[in-house]
Write an enzyme that holds these catalytic residues in place. Structure first.
Site, mmCIF file in Angstrom:
data_model
loop_
_atom_site.group_PDB
_atom_site.id
_atom_site.type_symbol
_atom_site.label_atom_id
_atom_site.label_comp_id
_atom_site.label_asym_id
_atom_site.label_seq_id
_atom_site.Cartn_x
_atom_site.Cartn_y
_atom_site.Cartn_z
ATOM 1 N N THR A 154 59.801 -32.439 87.716
ATOM 2 C CA THR A 154 59.987 -31.041 88.123
ATOM 3 C C THR A 154 60.548 -30.282 86.918
ATOM 4 O O THR A 154 61.196 -30.886 86.069
ATOM 5 C CB THR A 154 61.020 -31.003 89.273
ATOM 6 O OG1 THR A 154 60.356 -31.322 90.476
ATOM 7 C CG2 THR A 154 61.695 -29.675 89.435
ATOM 8 N N THR A 203 67.517 -31.204 89.568
ATOM 9 C CA THR A 203 66.284 -31.973 89.757
ATOM 10 C C THR A 203 66.659 -33.334 90.328
ATOM 11 O O THR A 203 67.751 -33.842 90.061
ATOM 12 C CB THR A 203 65.505 -32.125 88.425
ATOM 13 O OG1 THR A 203 64.491 -33.125 88.591
ATOM 14 C CG2 THR A 203 66.392 -32.551 87.270
ATOM 15 N N GLY A 206 64.797 -34.243 96.460
ATOM 16 C CA GLY A 206 65.210 -33.017 97.137
ATOM 17 C C GLY A 206 66.033 -33.239 98.388
ATOM 18 O O GLY A 206 67.012 -32.517 98.633
HETATM 19 N N1 ASP Z 1 63.669 -31.832 93.394
HETATM 20 C C1 ASP Z 1 62.240 -31.969 93.486
HETATM 21 C C2 ASP Z 1 61.872 -32.137 94.948
HETATM 22 O O1 ASP Z 1 62.501 -32.903 95.631
HETATM 23 C C3 ASP Z 1 61.695 -33.101 92.710
HETATM 24 C C4 ASP Z 1 62.201 -33.227 91.300
HETATM 25 O O2 ASP Z 1 63.225 -32.668 90.931
HETATM 26 O O3 ASP Z 1 61.548 -33.889 90.504
HETATM 27 O O4 ASP Z 1 60.895 -31.548 95.361
#
Ligand code: ASP
Length: 270
Positions: A154, A203, A206
């Site tokens: 992300t 990140t 989630g």
């Molecule tokens: N936080 C993001 C999600 O859960 C994924 C990520 O940070 O890579 O959608």
């Protein structure tokens, strides 16, 4: 202007150069335009899980989330399909009295603002999806597999300029996601926060970040612990076994912390 951007917790430091290229490309006259520009450049780099190169859901579709926060206002989209730059749609939502548009409503709004159809899938992501389907055929329960999923790739950026702070984030979600799943990224206080002390973007998985309100928590610790201390605390204190990365900016500079490697780049100019 202070800027820091990341390419997702778990992403290789070998990608720092690509994050750095996006920072240079996105640099603009104010913090809002800069974070939107940097995240948009990262969305266009297919190596990252945002915009083109987003992870594909188990049903074969791509649904993306993005958000921007600046001067107390927010624009966000969740589970949006078929656009090139979700962060630019979020920046348009920012101009409305609304905070978050989802799915078909977000898409219709985007089209009404001139965002044309775009297929964000890549060959690499299609192969990844085949591997995920194969894993599911090995009689592994989806929910069991999902428990072990981490975030990854992300993208996010925070910036400060003339005492104003901005945060922007964009993602294709986690692997093994089902249709309609929304993570922390487009949720205020979870994936991002920006106000008078600075700006923060997170990140990681989630679901765990939502449970901890990690971005707001980091932000609220800045006055007491300082920027680096706040980032370190949120990472140290995270749900055991779950990865998290955080970037932050305040009046004095930038900071980052992560539970495992995280590609990143920063720029500090007086
Ligand atoms: N936080 C993001 C999600 O859960 C994924 C990520 O940070 O890579 O959608």
């Amino acid at each position: 202007m202070y800027i820091i951007a990341h390419g997702g917790v778990g992403s290789s430091r070998e990608l720092d150069e690509r994050v750095n290229a996006a920072v240079k490309e996105g640099l603009a006259d104010d913090a809002f335009q800069t974070v939107v520009g940097v995240v948009s450049a990262l969305e266009d780099d297919p190596v990252f899980n945002a915009g083109t190169g987003s992870r594909i859901r188990l049903d074969g579709k791509i649904q993306m989330d993005a958000a921007v926060m600046y001067k107390g206002d927010i624009g966000a989209v969740a589970a949006i399909e078929s656009v090139k730059n979700p962060i630019k749609v979020a920046a348009k939502v920012y101009e409305t009295p609304y905070v978050l548009l989802v799915s078909q409503g977000a898409l219709e709004y985007a089209r009404s603002k001139g965002f044309s159809a775009h297929d964000p899938s890549t060959e690499a992501r299609r192969k990844e999806l085949s591997r995920m389907h194969a894993k599911l055929h090995e009689n592994q329960e989806l929910h069991d597999i999902y428990k072990g999923v981490d975030g990854g790739d992300t993208v996010g950026c925070v910036a400060s300029h003339n005492g104003e702070y901005a945060a922007a984030v964009s993602t294709g979600g986690t692997s093994f996601s089902i249709k309609g799943r929304v993570g922390d990224s487009p949720l205020v206080g979870c994936g991002f926060y920006a106000d008078e002390y600075g700006a923060v973007v997170t990140t990681g998985k989630g679901e765990d970040i939502i449970k901890r309100l990690s971005a707001y928590r980091c932000y609220s610790l800045i006055p007491e612990m300082g920027l680096q201390g706040a980032c370190d605390m949120v990472v140290e204190d995270h749900i055991e076994g779950s990865s998290i990365g955080v970037i932050a900016v305040d009046k004095d500079g930038v900071a980052s912390a992560s539970s495992k490697q995280m590609s990143q780049a920063s720029l500090c100019m007086d």
